[in-house]
Design an enzyme around this catalytic site. Structure first.
Site, short mmCIF file in Angstrom:
data_model
loop_
_atom_site.label_atom_id
_atom_site.label_comp_id
_atom_site.label_asym_id
_atom_site.label_seq_id
_atom_site.Cartn_x
_atom_site.Cartn_y
_atom_site.Cartn_z
N ASP A 1 34.84 37.22 36.25
CA ASP A 1 35.82 36.13 35.66
C ASP A 1 35.72 34.63 36.07
O ASP A 1 35.73 34.04 34.81
CB ASP A 1 37.32 36.52 36.16
CG ASP A 1 37.44 37.80 36.26
OD1 ASP A 1 36.91 38.89 35.60
OD2 ASP A 1 38.86 38.10 36.29
N GLU B 1 37.75 43.84 48.82
CA GLU B 1 37.40 43.88 47.35
C GLU B 1 35.99 42.99 47.31
O GLU B 1 35.36 43.26 46.49
CB GLU B 1 38.52 43.05 46.68
CG GLU B 1 38.29 43.09 45.26
CD GLU B 1 39.35 42.09 44.43
OE1 GLU B 1 40.37 41.56 45.19
OE2 GLU B 1 39.38 42.20 43.38
N1 SER Z 1 39.66 40.93 36.80
C1 SER Z 1 40.85 40.43 36.05
C2 SER Z 1 42.18 40.16 37.23
O1 SER Z 1 41.72 39.73 38.06
C3 SER Z 1 41.33 41.29 35.08
O2 SER Z 1 40.27 41.85 34.36
O3 SER Z 1 43.02 40.40 37.02
#
Ligand code: SER
Length: 443
Positions: free
Chosen positions: A178, A411
């Site tokens: 992201d 994570e």
């Molecule tokens: N990775 C994104 C989130 O953090 C969603 O795809 O919400």
């Protein structure tokens, strides 16, 4: 080494299994009960790859649940929502995406309208290999193959916005990485509307330290871009003119290529001809080399289709083409050398960082701006093996197990200290730990 003894490995395997069991909903696996309470596209693929060692049937179910969210144009959406989870459990939820109003949206199930790296065909191949009876394997391949062939068709027909044989992404969430610094340049060109981005409530910082999540400036642009795509009905014509973000990403395309090779292997089992998939793979390989390989800088770089320019930011995205089995050996050697260098490994030897540690954008704790992610380590190790860099791949797998052994099923991980970041009990971390341990023959 933290995970040195057989007992250490047994303990790690037991912990990983229990995370997968707790995150299983009966038809699919949530990446995290609190933070991500639905099914995500590439998460489902990684999870299926790991679960296949424990229960091929459950892994097959995981992929079938994915395919239930497929759109009539072939796209596999990045989120398939669970109907019994409250709207406010995750933002942006089903009411934001409005897939039920989109012309190609699926019936009876709600999804996002974006896509994610197309790893599902590769996952299907791995799951099929776990089915001991050739009949079960054939049956699974036959059932799932057409949907994944349609997904690949969507990428080739609807997402080749640059016209050169690669698939474009129209949102950073589609890359899976992201807030990677690679997206800073195209995101800077996204102008918030004069009155600001209409109010929304971030829900991603209730369970995770805000310093470990994307910042507000990036999030505003994520929301604005998602709304813009939604508001054109998720139509894919003239993408580079109509949307502010339209990029060719080397990792996304390398995964597409890797999965295309998987489709070629699956085709005979599914009663289809492998030829078109072999041809498609050759085409993606050539496009990767001609469009994204920069021979002067000797690295793959994403291309911004709104400007036609390469994006000169060095991140883990650039190492993704190791997944291409046809990569010229000198190019593979360059990528492997960079991967093993101080650019992607911290002083204590932890790698692979998501962003060049020596660059100015590096942030050791924030999401995709520096931390190590198990899925990237896993894919890069697979890529290294394809290029006969077995020792380096073994070392990378060992560092992954060490990180998780010391910090838990987190994570992501700090590449300097090795500390765990983001959520606990994260499904793909657990699934890929199962895969690594099982491949080492220790179960
Ligand atoms: N990775 C994104 C989130 O953090 C969603 O795809 O919400």
């Amino acid at each position: 080494m933290t995970v040195g003894t057989a007992a250490d490995r047994e303990r790690l395997l037991a912990t990983a299994r229990s995370v997968l069991v707790r995150n299983w909903t009966g038809a699919s696996t949530v990446p995290s009960r609190q933070q991500y309470p639905h099914q995500w596209g590439w998460d489902a693929a990684f999870i299926a790859i790991g679960s296949a060692w424990l229960s091929p049937r459950r892994a097959a179910r995981e992929l079938q649940s994915q395919v239930r969210g497929q759109w009539s144009d072939g796209r596999l959406p990045h989120i398939v929502f669970h109907p019994d989870v409250a709207e406010d459990a995750y933002f942006p939820g089903p009411a934001f995406w409005r897939s039920d109003e989109a012309p190609a949206g699926p019936h009876g199930i709600r999804t996002s309208g974006l896509i994610q790296p197309p790893l599902q065909a590769r996952a299907l191949l791995e799951v099929v290999r776990h089915c001991r009876h050739s009949l079960a394997a054939r049956e699974l391949a036959r059932r799932a193959f057409p949907a994944l062939a349609a997904q690949h068709g969507y990428l080739a027909r609807r997402r080749d916005a640059g016209g050169g044989g690669l698939a474009a992404i129209v949102h950073p969430w589609e890359s899976g990485l992201d807030d990677s610094p690679a997206w800073d340049v195209p995101l800077a060109a996204v102008q918030p509307p004069p009155g600001g981005v209409a109010p929304y409530e971030r829900r991603d910082r209730r369970h995770v330290d805000p310093r470990e999540r994307p910042d507000d400036a990036a999030y505003d642009r994520f929301v604005q871009l998602a709304r813009a795509y939604r508001d054109i009905g998720y139509a894919d014509d003239r993408l580079a003119d109509r949307l502010a973000f339209c990029v060719e990403d080397p990792l996304f395309n390398a995964i597409w290529l890797w999965s295309t090779h998987a489709l070629a292997e699956l085709a005979p089992l599914a009663g289809a001809d492998a030829g078109p998939y072999r041809e498609a793979a050759a085409g993606i390989h050539h496009a990767l080399m001609s469009r994204l390989w920069d021979p002067e800088r000797r690295r793959f770089l994403p291309r911004d289709l709104t400007t036609g320019q390469a994006i000169d930011r060095y991140t883990v995205l650039s190492l993704g083409p190791l997944l291409d089995p046809e990569l010229p050996s000198d190019v593979a050697a360059t990528l492997a050398a960079d991967l093993g260098s101080e650019r992607f490994h911290g002083p204590a030897g932890h790698g692979v960082a998501s962003t060049d540690l020596t660059g100015r954008d590096f942030d050791r704790r924030r999401y995709w701006r520096g931390p190590i992610w198990v899925n990237l380590n896993w894919m890069l190790a697979r890529g290294l093996r394809q290029h006969d860099k077995v020792e380096q791949a073994d070392l990378l797998d060992a560092t992954t197990l060490d990180l998780v052994g010391a910090a838990g099923m987190r994570e992501y991980f700090d590449p300097v200290s090795g500390d765990g970041r983001g959520v606990h009990d994260f499904s793909w971390t657990a699934a890929l730990v199962v895969d690594i341990l099982s491949r080492q023959g220790l179960t």
